[in-house]
Design a protein around this motif. Structure first.
Motif, PDB file in Angstrom:
ATOM      1  N   TYR A   1       0.832  -1.209   0.000  1.00 25.48           N
ATOM      2  CA  TYR A   1       0.000   0.000   0.000  1.00 25.48           C
ATOM      3  C   TYR A   1       0.864   1.256   0.000  1.00 25.48           C
ATOM      4  O   TYR A   1       0.468   2.288   0.538  1.00 25.48           O
ATOM      5  N   HIS A   2       2.051   1.178  -0.594  1.00 26.42           N
ATOM      6  CA  HIS A   2       2.953   2.334  -0.538  1.00 26.42           C
ATOM      7  C   HIS A   2       2.441   3.490  -1.377  1.00 26.42           C
ATOM      8  O   HIS A   2       2.724   4.642  -1.081  1.00 26.42           O
ATOM      9  N   ARG A   3       1.690   3.208  -2.438  1.00 29.60           N
ATOM     10  CA  ARG A   3       1.127   4.336  -3.198  1.00 29.60           C
ATOM     11  C   ARG A   3       0.062   5.049  -2.368  1.00 29.60           C
ATOM     12  O   ARG A   3      -0.019   6.277  -2.393  1.00 29.60           O
ATOM     13  N   GLU A   4      -0.732   4.300  -1.653  1.00 33.63           N
ATOM     14  CA  GLU A   4      -1.711   4.922  -0.756  1.00 33.63           C
ATOM     15  C   GLU A   4      -0.994   5.726   0.337  1.00 33.63           C
ATOM     16  O   GLU A   4      -1.431   6.821   0.704  1.00 33.63           O
TER      17      GLU A   4
ATOM     18  N   TYR B   1       0.104   8.980  -1.003  1.00 34.84           N
ATOM     19  CA  TYR B   1      -1.040   9.897  -1.097  1.00 34.84           C
ATOM     20  C   TYR B   1      -1.285  10.588   0.245  1.00 34.84           C
ATOM     21  O   TYR B   1      -1.469  11.808   0.321  1.00 34.84           O
TER      22      TYR B   1
ATOM     23  N   GLU C   1       8.392   3.473  -7.081  1.00 32.57           N
ATOM     24  CA  GLU C   1       6.984   3.724  -6.762  1.00 32.57           C
ATOM     25  C   GLU C   1       6.825   4.562  -5.496  1.00 32.57           C
ATOM     26  O   GLU C   1       5.808   5.229  -5.315  1.00 32.57           O
TER      27      GLU C   1
ATOM     28  N   GLU D   1       6.659   8.874  -5.875  1.00 23.80           N
ATOM     29  CA  GLU D   1       5.595   9.385  -6.745  1.00 23.80           C
ATOM     30  C   GLU D   1       4.913  10.589  -6.094  1.00 23.80           C
ATOM     31  O   GLU D   1       5.387  11.710  -6.251  1.00 23.80           O
TER      32      GLU D   1
END
Lengths: 394, 394, 394
Positions: free
Chosen positions: C289-292, C295, C324, C327
């Motif tokens: 859940y690193h993109r979350e 965010y 990733e 970002e």
């Protein structure tokens, strides 16, 4: 069983020679695959057969050829139909339509370099070749996987309206599964399509199963379709008790499926049950939840996964998908499959794209001295052949 | 309408010449974009304008320049302000602050190489240029998209306290939408911000709508804000009935939004309704749910998506995001947008980063002979121009 | 404190010299790490110690050496044990087993090039070195993070059966936290393992806390384990009130954890509470859940994140994970950690893989002139050292 006259690694640079040879020539086990269309198909059927998501006709404003699998067909399969690489879609279709299904199979299947097809024989929207034809047309051996929902539905269909079905069902189903276990290498469930994974995974009592069957019979569908969560839990636990591997469709599928309810994390309550321990649970496809699948394959001794289907559907992007599959899971817990269905192009491309992707991803690691070449070759054999041989006892 | 004196592919190797030319010179349709700040802004406002997530001031311990979009501004926009590439943040701000908003727009907008801006005119936190200024300052044509929640809110605001509003609302709203349909190219909903996607998507009756409006009026907010799920369902279905394309904000947005409740899979109950079939549903942005969006664009004939906004916000990482967008969805179902708002940097960078990312990703596939160069050029035109032209009838 | 005789960027091409030097020599702050096994371990314990997910023995059909971290051990640590790179697993184990724990620590820890270890001292499944040994064996300084659940559990264990515990607990816990705040640099919660994030984050009253403690005492577990959501909310809010940074385990962990219930988006109700504002919330690990997490780090002024643990567990794939992570989040909101526990290999590899991944990802951007080299070096220092120094006041 080499891939023959396809240079599967064409256009890739920097892959060490030994790894390149292994990736090109390795005879694979395709641990989840279906047969091919037995009868000639029209173009609409052809294009629909490589859009996994939609049950509708391809809209008139587009062609499904304009997609990653469409481009991959034109690149890799066109030469086997006597065309140039990247032949135009219309030319591809014309060449394909001029050949009989059996001739297409002969041209394409053998070049996948698969020595053993483990076939799911339970899904036939139309006439599909069986294990015997697959073996004859490809030169590979075959084994069978039995689809649980199809077994249950055929039991019901065999005695429509018979009041005795409901009370006999638990015993009849157990007998059918025991019988299937004698000839098949494993079972498969499509609970993903029927209820999603977020159901009560407590094994139901026979009385509860019978009551659910009675409700099902009362629904008076023309074609009985198992969609009851009690029955899904029952058929899954019945199969698990045989200790044969259980394949579970996960992720990407047609739009009847609530994709987010097929997140494999929702299988945790099933996987944690003591009765499930000791049975290999094979998570199939998994896109876009392949990272979650890798986590489960690390966390549970008996969980395995593949990224078949997804590899074909993302085509030139499959190298990233394959790289992402090589993250958390130990290498003993991953397998190769194409999930080819209907079109022999898919059986072939699954293998071509997997060979390319594995060679490129691992080749990059070898080139940077992060992996040794010997390790890369060994892991290629493990994922492509060895794990399947062990799990399915082939 | 070439990008002019920006060498958009600078620093990238191995892109075939024809593809490079196409990626550099293609005149785009930006199918979802807003206007630019009409008045001068201070530095705090500037920095906040490229942090999509937070409504707060940038904390004192940092500058938003230290982010992917900040670095991209300094790389790509600095030369257009008379600075060196990678100019320091303070120098960038000083040069920018010395120019009028109109002059900034003239320097930056035209270089995006956009021939047509499809503008969402319904969100104005402050004075924003409209279609006329955008056209004058960029040299591109403009069309309008009408934001449904803004229409509903203005109906309520127009007659505050009037008891007749509730009962008249359904008819008034339908009339307003019919009127808008005469001049606009489509509608947009921000249901993602208001309720999330997991609401009851059954079209409500007029009586239910009127009751919801009455509750809304009773809430006595200073600025009426549509947050009722019944009303969201109503405004969406009303727009869908016009058959004009409906844009849906998906994923990444400010923190008022429950990101996980904007997973586009939660739109399945809406997308499956028979009444929605035949209306183009345009999933906007989608990060980090772009793979899910691609799945829906494959599974539903009328679903489209883009990765605008995300491309700007991940900057140098946009090549991976663009690669991931080119997975499941047929190429006829993808579009280009910048979602530029306020800062003309965003309108420009969306185009620059998309040109670079597409050229690099597809160029790699062409170099490996996985795609033909002709196909790559054709798909670039399809996603950059052709699909938008068809869907919006431009 | 250079990494010494490990050429951490071996095999990578095209990294600008200055960036390569910075990535190799930067003295890091490892902002979340544990001690090393104090006593000799057997091979089974060793292999289990680098399978994060499973609490079971490694199955007999495989070795955990056949995994990304296993390959990374053999590549990067083998030479420090006197072996060739990519030494065979059995040889690796034999060489390792011949050395004392302290000698292993001395050979491996210092080469991580960490100048400061911020240690979570609250998890000890067996004897683990503390800050003093870490400092002596690595040459780095140490600070302490206090685990909230451990504090609560020790309060309960200290007075088993005492009726007064329940009513005194709120005050006792606040006193314990105030005391810890005097010596520690922050707190940590493993609410991910205990209840998941989807609980009621309203701060409970003391009466509610006391009632929950009374229920807990009545449960008569041999080893009291805090799993009550009321108590989790209480301990978290109590720590937050000190304004010291709060570390939160997110994502990847062992299978007791419901991975999907540790999606950091489920922390929104906590993060939005006014009382939480002003306390640094450090989201640890975050995979997948690193993109979350990125965010949230963009959307909330006080949210930070890292991709430690995941980097070690995906080994050669860590470059994509690191890419990733770069970002959405501003660069002031990211940190370095290894989350090494037990095996000093993990403390070392976390640093080696992070240095390689950052150098390769940012080096590619610099080579394409998307980032300046000076910026890349600065961001490396910010994420590797500067942000941790500021947040923890080191």
């Amino acid at each position: 069983m080499p891939v023959g006259d396809i240079d599967v690694l064409a256009g890739l640079d920097g892959i060490p020679d030994g790894l390149a040879e292994e990736a090109t020539e390795l005879a694979l086990i395709d641990h989840h695959v279906h047969g091919c269309f037995a009868d000639p198909i029209d173009r609409a059927t052809f294009e629909e057969a490589f859009n996994e998501g939609s049950p509708d006709p391809i809209p008139s404003f587009m062609t499904q050829f304009d997609s990653q699998p469409g481009f991959a067909f034109r690149r890799w399969c066109a030469p086997l139909l006597g065309l140039e690489r990247h032949a135009a879609a219309d030319d591809y279709w014309a060449a394909r339509a001029a050949l009989s299904p059996a001739e297409l199979d002969r041209r394409l299947l053998a070049r996948a370099g698969v020595e053993h097809w483990v076939m799911d024989t339970g899904f036939n929207t139309r006439a599909i070749t069986g294990p015997a034809e697959m073996a004859a047309e490809s030169g590979g051996a075959t084994s069978e996987i039995v689809r649980l929902e199809a077994v249950a539905e055929s039991l019901l269909a065999a005695r429509p309206g018979a009041g005795a079905v409901a009370s006999d069902f638990p015993e009849d189903f157990r007998a059918a599964v025991a019988d299937a276990a004698g000839r098949a290498k494993g079972f498969k469930t499509v609970v993903a399509y029927r209820t999603g994974f977020d159901i009560d995974w407590t094994p139901p009592s026979d009385a509860d199963v019978s009551a659910a069957v009675a409700r099902w019979q009362a629904s008076e569908e023309a074609v009985p379709r198992l969609v009851d969560p009690v029955l899904e839990s029952f058929v899954v636990h019945t199969a698990v008790a045989t200790r044969l591997p259980l394949q579970v469709h996960v992720g990407l599928g047609d739009r009847d499926l609530d994709l987010h309810r097929t997140n494999p994390m929702l299988l945790l309550p099933l996987l944690r049950r003591p009765g499930v321990r000791g049975t290999a649970i094979m998570l199939l496809h998994c896109y876009p939840y392949h990272r979650e699948a890798g986590y489960l394959a690390q966390a549970f001794d008996d969980v395995y996964f593949d990224v078949g289907l997804g590899v074909n559907y993302v085509g030139a992007q499959s190298r990233q998908l394959i790289a992402e599959s090589l993250e958390l899971a130990p290498f003993a817990k991953q397998l190769y499959s194409s999930d080819g269905f209907g079109l022999p192009e898919l059986h072939l491309l699954g293998a071509v794209l997997w060979r390319r992707g594995m060679a490129e991803v691992m080749g990059r690691w070898v080139a940077a001295d992060e992996w040794s070449e010997a390790d890369a070759r060994r892991i290629l054999r493990l994922i492509g052949v060895g794990n399947a041989r062990r799990v399915y006892d082939l």
